[in-house]
Motif scaffolding. Structure first.
Motif, PDB file in Angstrom:
ATOM      1  N   ALA A  90       0.838  -1.198   0.000  1.00 21.38           N
ATOM      2  CA  ALA A  90       0.000   0.000   0.000  1.00 21.38           C
ATOM      3  C   ALA A  90       0.878   1.255   0.000  1.00 21.38           C
ATOM      4  CB  ALA A  90      -0.938  -0.002   1.197  1.00 21.38           C
ATOM      5  N   GLN A  91       1.895   1.262   0.854  1.00 20.94           N
ATOM      6  CA  GLN A  91       2.789   2.414   0.940  1.00 20.94           C
ATOM      7  C   GLN A  91       3.535   2.620  -0.378  1.00 20.94           C
ATOM      8  OE1 GLN A  91       5.293   2.167   4.395  1.00 20.94           O
ATOM      9  NE2 GLN A  91       5.623   4.362   4.431  1.00 20.94           N
ATOM     10  N   GLN A  92       3.983   1.541  -1.007  1.00 18.49           N
ATOM     11  CA  GLN A  92       4.694   1.637  -2.290  1.00 18.49           C
ATOM     12  C   GLN A  92       3.786   2.174  -3.394  1.00 18.49           C
ATOM     13  OE1 GLN A  92       5.981  -2.435  -2.548  1.00 18.49           O
ATOM     14  NE2 GLN A  92       7.975  -2.006  -1.634  1.00 18.49           N
ATOM     15  N   ASN A  93       2.483   2.041  -3.219  1.00 19.76           N
ATOM     16  CA  ASN A  93       1.511   2.548  -4.187  1.00 19.76           C
ATOM     17  C   ASN A  93       0.965   3.917  -3.782  1.00 19.76           C
ATOM     18  OD1 ASN A  93       0.738   0.499  -6.483  1.00 19.76           O
ATOM     19  ND2 ASN A  93       1.253  -0.704  -4.681  1.00 19.76           N
ATOM     20  N   ASN A  94       1.695   4.601  -2.915  1.00 16.38           N
ATOM     21  CA  ASN A  94       1.383   5.968  -2.487  1.00 16.38           C
ATOM     22  C   ASN A  94       0.055   6.104  -1.756  1.00 16.38           C
ATOM     23  OD1 ASN A  94       3.828   7.062  -3.586  1.00 16.38           O
ATOM     24  ND2 ASN A  94       2.891   6.819  -5.602  1.00 16.38           N
ATOM     25  N   VAL A  95      -0.370   5.029  -1.107  1.00 15.82           N
ATOM     26  CA  VAL A  95      -1.571   5.092  -0.282  1.00 15.82           C
ATOM     27  C   VAL A  95      -1.236   5.913   0.970  1.00 15.82           C
ATOM     28  CG1 VAL A  95      -3.055   3.687   1.221  1.00 15.82           C
ATOM     29  CG2 VAL A  95      -2.599   2.961  -1.128  1.00 15.82           C
ATOM     30  N   GLU A  96      -2.141   6.796   1.342  1.00 13.66           N
ATOM     31  CA  GLU A  96      -1.930   7.627   2.530  1.00 13.66           C
ATOM     32  C   GLU A  96      -2.709   7.120   3.733  1.00 13.66           C
ATOM     33  OE1 GLU A  96      -2.785  11.639   1.309  1.00 13.66           O
ATOM     34  OE2 GLU A  96      -1.058  11.705  -0.035  1.00 13.66           O
ATOM     35  N   THR A  97      -3.873   6.530   3.486  1.00 12.47           N
ATOM     36  CA  THR A  97      -4.700   6.009   4.576  1.00 12.47           C
ATOM     37  C   THR A  97      -5.103   4.580   4.259  1.00 12.47           C
ATOM     38  OG1 THR A  97      -5.591   8.219   4.999  1.00 12.47           O
ATOM     39  CG2 THR A  97      -6.794   6.374   5.953  1.00 12.47           C
ATOM     40  N   ILE A  98      -4.890   3.696   5.220  1.00 10.95           N
ATOM     41  CA  ILE A  98      -5.319   2.313   5.059  1.00 10.95           C
ATOM     42  C   ILE A  98      -6.272   1.983   6.198  1.00 10.95           C
ATOM     43  CG2 ILE A  98      -3.356   1.297   6.320  1.00 10.95           C
ATOM     44  CD1 ILE A  98      -3.477  -0.936   4.031  1.00 10.95           C
ATOM     45  N   TRP A  99      -7.290   1.179   5.904  1.00 10.28           N
ATOM     46  CA  TRP A  99      -8.288   0.882   6.922  1.00 10.28           C
ATOM     47  C   TRP A  99      -8.829  -0.529   6.750  1.00 10.28           C
ATOM     48  CZ3 TRP A  99     -13.600   0.307   5.618  1.00 10.28           C
ATOM     49  CH2 TRP A  99     -13.921   0.613   4.300  1.00 10.28           C
ATOM     50  N   CYS A 100      -9.527  -0.970   7.786  1.00 15.88           N
ATOM     51  CA  CYS A 100     -10.167  -2.282   7.746  1.00 15.88           C
ATOM     52  C   CYS A 100     -11.371  -2.290   8.681  1.00 15.88           C
ATOM     53  CB  CYS A 100      -9.197  -3.388   8.166  1.00 15.88           C
ATOM     54  SG  CYS A 100      -8.790  -3.395   9.927  1.00 15.88           S
ATOM     55  N   ASN A 101     -12.225  -3.267   8.462  1.00 14.94           N
ATOM     56  CA  ASN A 101     -13.312  -3.549   9.391  1.00 14.94           C
ATOM     57  C   ASN A 101     -12.823  -4.683  10.276  1.00 14.94           C
ATOM     58  OD1 ASN A 101     -15.049  -1.707   8.101  1.00 14.94           O
ATOM     59  ND2 ASN A 101     -15.705  -3.254   6.639  1.00 14.94           N
ATOM     60  N   SER A 102     -12.545  -4.376  11.535  1.00 16.40           N
ATOM     61  CA  SER A 102     -11.998  -5.371  12.448  1.00 16.40           C
ATOM     62  C   SER A 102     -13.089  -5.938  13.351  1.00 16.40           C
ATOM     63  CB  SER A 102     -10.922  -4.724  13.329  1.00 16.40           C
ATOM     64  OG  SER A 102     -10.552  -5.577  14.386  1.00 16.40           O
TER      65      SER A 102
END
Length: 138
Positions: A90-102
């Motif tokens: 995700a970081q290598q693809n320039n994603v700034e925010t990552i999330w999930c339903n936990s």
């Protein structure tokens, strides 16, 4: 112990998702319409698929979903390695925010990776969830 992480097809995740997450449902329950848009990773131990996660990236945001580790392989760090890999991609693809339903009972696991609980909570089929997210440094 040979451990490797590979990009796999969505269909390759379905059996493990089903057995770990929703064994009482039909296998179709764990198939996502969005699967065709995701990147799917599998962690293999000695060529055996033991953990899967699916990453869905949209611009600067990404969600990981259907993260599952085979019950006989849990507690060995495989899920940790796989989630670290997904965060790196995700970081290598320039994603700034990552999330999930936990699931509520798994929130402490995600906190170890810097994800924080939001105030968004919901229930799906009797299971309580909280949305967790993290800002990635570019």
């Amino acid at each position: 112990m040979g451990v490797s992480i590979k990009e796999i097809e969505a269909a390759d995740t379905w059996d493990l998702r089903h057995r770990v997450m929703w064994p009482e449902k039909s296998v179709d329950y764990v198939k996502l319409d969005e699967d065709k848009d995701g990147v799917h990773f599998g962690l293999f131990k000695d060529e055996q698929l033991v953990s899967v996660v699916s990453l869905f990236m949209t611009g600067k945001e990404a969600q990981f979903r259907k993260f599952a580790t085979d019950s006989i392989a849990q507690g060995n760090g495989y899920g940790t390695k796989l989630l670290q890999h997904a965060l790196l991609v995700a970081q290598q693809n320039n994603v700034e925010t990552i999330w999930c339903n936990s699931r509520f009972d798994k929130a402490s696991f995600y906190k170890r990776f810097g994800l924080a609980e939001t105030n968004q909570k919901f229930n799906k089929d009797g299971i309580d969830y909280v949305v967790m997210q993290k800002t990635l440094n570019s």
